[in-house]
Design an enzyme around this catalytic site. Structure first.
Site, PDB file in Angstrom:
ATOM      1  CB  CYS A 168      -1.809  -2.533   5.803  1.00 36.02           C
ATOM      2  SG  CYS A 168      -3.473  -1.853   5.546  1.00 36.02           S
TER       3      CYS A 168
ATOM      4  CG  ASP B 112      -1.792  -1.240   1.348  1.00 34.09           C
ATOM      5  OD1 ASP B 112      -1.901  -1.999   0.371  1.00 34.09           O
ATOM      6  OD2 ASP B 112      -2.324  -1.476   2.437  1.00 34.09           O
TER       7      ASP B 112
ATOM      8  CE  LYS C  45      -3.286  -4.685   1.571  1.00 31.41           C
ATOM      9  NZ  LYS C  45      -3.953  -3.866   2.572  1.00 31.41           N
TER      10      LYS C  45
END
Length: 179
Positions: free
Chosen positions: A108, A13, A75
């Site tokens: 994350c 990310d 995701k």
């Protein structure tokens, strides 16, 4: 020890505006760019994740420009391990050592590390390739991963550990990246 035959690089990310506002953004983006190029020189598989790209935007160009031969895994889960496509691609590598890089450390990256460790993977967190919006949250995320059994490394340490020998074209490439 990390070996190039057993290790996979996982990028989490590094996207859009968030990547620009996190603590030490420029340093972390530069470090991730270096580890991506080093991993490619070592021929490591790279798994690249993006959290809801329609909302957060794409991976920053400084990193995406080096990933033209692979596709990001989209995701919506915090942990990459909760995304079946990631698990399938990870298992397909046949590798059990995971180098982690990305944002945010305490969300994350941490949740992915926790799930990887629970599922029998060895996790090494690239300390110079993870960050959060605040330094405090980054530190908490790193500490929790260490408490769970993850190890800490750096771009230079990991790349030279996997290179093992101070000669050849790959060594020259890695040396050039970390200088």
């Amino acid at each position: 020890m990390l070996t190039k035959e057993e290790t996979v690089l996982v990028l989490i990310d590094i996207q859009g505006k968030l990547a620009q506002i996190v603590d030490e953004s420029e340093i972390v983006i530069d470090s991730i760019s270096k580890v991506v190029q080093g991993a490619q020189a070592l021929q490591l598989p790279i798994l690249w994740l993006e959290q809801y790209p329609k909302g957060l935007g794409p991976t920053v160009e400084e990193i995406a420009q080096h990933l033209t031969d692979i596709k990001p895994i989209e995701k919506i889960t915090f942990s990459a391990y909760d995304t079946p496509e990631f698990v399938d691609q990870l298992e397909a590598t046949g590798r059990k050592k995971v180098l982690l890089a990305g944002i945010e450390t305490h969300i994350c990256v941490y949740q992915t590390a926790a799930h990887l460790l629970t599922n029998g993977y060895e996790v090494e967190v690239l300390a110079d390739c993870v960050t959060s919006r605040t330094a405090g949250n980054r530190e908490v995320g790193v500490q929790k991963m260490l408490q769970l059994g993850a190890k800490l490394t750096s771009v230079e340490m990991a790349l030279f550990e996997m290179q093992q020998i101070a000669k050849g074209d790959t060594f020259k490439t890695i040396s050039g990246l970390v200088k």
